[in-house]
Design an enzyme around this catalytic site. Structure first.
Site, PDB file in Angstrom:
ATOM      1  CE  LYS A  65      -9.597  14.516   2.633  1.00  0.00           C
ATOM      2  NZ  LYS A  65      -8.791  13.771   3.611  1.00  0.00           N
ATOM      3  N   GLY A  78      -5.856  13.149  -0.215  1.00  0.00           N
ATOM      4  CA  GLY A  78      -4.681  12.326  -0.520  1.00  0.00           C
ATOM      5  C   GLY A  78      -4.925  11.478  -1.754  1.00  0.00           C
ATOM      6  CB  THR A  79      -7.875   9.561  -2.901  1.00  0.00           C
ATOM      7  OG1 THR A  79      -7.997   9.006  -1.600  1.00  0.00           O
ATOM      8  CG2 THR A  79      -8.146   8.499  -3.947  1.00  0.00           C
ATOM      9  CB  SER A  93      -2.392   3.382   0.364  1.00  0.00           C
ATOM     10  OG  SER A  93      -3.232   3.838  -0.693  1.00  0.00           O
ATOM     11  CE1 TYR A  94      -0.951  10.604   1.928  1.00  0.00           C
ATOM     12  CE2 TYR A  94      -0.752  11.345  -0.326  1.00  0.00           C
ATOM     13  CZ  TYR A  94      -0.329  11.386   0.981  1.00  0.00           C
ATOM     14  OH  TYR A  94       0.704  12.214   1.349  1.00  0.00           O
ATOM     15  CB  THR A 102      -4.464  12.038   3.581  1.00  0.00           C
ATOM     16  OG1 THR A 102      -5.350  12.802   4.395  1.00  0.00           O
ATOM     17  CG2 THR A 102      -5.118  10.745   3.166  1.00  0.00           C
ATOM     18  CG  HIS A 140     -13.300  13.842   0.924  1.00  0.00           C
ATOM     19  ND1 HIS A 140     -12.657  13.990  -0.270  1.00  0.00           N
ATOM     20  CD2 HIS A 140     -13.047  12.567   1.345  1.00  0.00           C
ATOM     21  CE1 HIS A 140     -12.023  12.861  -0.573  1.00  0.00           C
ATOM     22  NE2 HIS A 140     -12.253  11.985   0.385  1.00  0.00           N
ATOM     23  CB  THR A 172      -7.134   1.481   2.830  1.00  0.00           C
ATOM     24  OG1 THR A 172      -8.246   2.079   3.489  1.00  0.00           O
ATOM     25  CG2 THR A 172      -5.855   2.022   3.417  1.00  0.00           C
ATOM     26  CB  ALA A 184      -4.628   4.825   6.494  1.00  0.00           C
TER      27      ALA A 184
END
Ligand code: NDP
Ligand SMILES: O=C(O)C1=N[C@H](C(=O)O)C[C@H](O)C1
Length: 249
Positions: free
Chosen positions: A137, A143-144, A101-102, A79, A133, A104, A77
């Protein structure tokens, strides 16, 4: 399910908390920061059936090597992977099941499906992706945002533009603007803006806590456990596992 949590930052700690409330068996925690937990996967002696990784791309080789040596599935998970690192994940998935996946959350899985249907119908609209964010971060864009950009690129001939500053020209129709906001404790917001002539359409997902990501990662771990080697993601796993992920808490 004997669970190893790799990375014990904000997300690793929430995964542990949620796993314990679900009576799941957390047999090992690897925390690069040290403390009471092993600092490296090489030091893990406990029985492990699946790894959930919320850490840093710098640790990818360790995670893949551990999964392959133990022949166990991985939920990755983290990124911020480069193309070369994503290729390594894909290569390893020929030997073991890997969910990568970037994001979940189930909501982002839904957003991705909406984009698959909507984007081909939006030729007259300019598309921009805006993410926000928390101040801690380290990677940008999220990533999303990259995941959403790939979904849009698959359906329209657009090219991501990450920085408009050096340009002094009108926006081209084939641009896909990417924007990052950082501040406070925002858990994660992703907006896809379709800007047309005299109208705008926005699709927005807002995470209301970090638990949503932990729940999704744990659901992915449970679902991937008995799968054959392969690369799994939001689309090909969650479609089959809607009953696991789309539940009231
Ligand atoms: N897929 C998804 O749905 C989600 C993904 N994420 C991603 O998960 C990852 C972790 O997020 P979060 O827990 O918030 O981040 P934190 O910074 O809180 O934790 C990161 C963890 O990785 C370790 N780490 C960081 N950098 C390095 C490095 N260079 N070498 C070794 N260890 C390192 C940290 O150890 P130390 O304490 O020693 O620095 C810590 O254990 C990020 O990539 C984030 O974007 C987050 C939420 C949801
Ligand atoms: O770092 C975070 O917090 C998050 N990271 C992921 C990303 O980069 O997209 C997912 C989520 O938005 C939270």
């Amino acid at each position: 399910m004997n669970l190893l949590i790799h990375g014990y930052g904000a997300m690793g700690q929430i995964v542990e908390e949620v796993a314990r409330t679900q009576n799941l068996n957390v047999t090992a925690i690897v925390s690069p920061a040290g403390g009471e937990h092993p600092v490296s996967l090489q030091d893990v002696e406990a029985e492990v059936d699946v790894v959930i990784d919320f850490s840093n791309p710098a640790l990818l080789d360790d995670v893949l090597a551990f999964g392959k040596a133990k022949q166990i599935p991985l939920v990755i998970a983290t990124t911020g992977f480069s193309e070369a690192e994503l290729a390594k994940i894909e290569a390893a998935s020929q030997e073991i099941p890997i969910f990568q996946s970037y994001n979940t959350s189930y909501g982002i899985a839904l957003l991705k499906q909406l984009l698959d249907q909507l984007v081909p119908l939006t030729l007259g609209y300019d598309i921009e992706v805006i993410e926000a964010h928390h101040r801690k971060k380290v990677d940008a864009p999220s990533g999303t945002a990259e995941l959403l950009a790939r979904a849009i690129e698959a359906k329209r001939d657009v090219t991501p533009v990450y920085d408009r500053t050096p340009r002094r020209e009108a926006r081209a129709a084939d641009e896909l603007g990417m924007h990052s906001v950082r501040g406070g404790t925002i858990f994660g917001e992703h907006t896809v803006l379709f800007a047309g002539d005299d109208e705008m359409l926005e699709l927005k997902h807002t995470a209301l806590s970090k638990r949503v990501f932990a729940n999704g990662a744990l659901a992915a771990a449970a679902t991937i456990l008995d799968r054959p080697a392969g690369l799994y993601n939001l689309t090909n796993l969650y479609e089959e596992a809607t009953h696991v992920t789309h539940k009231r808490l």
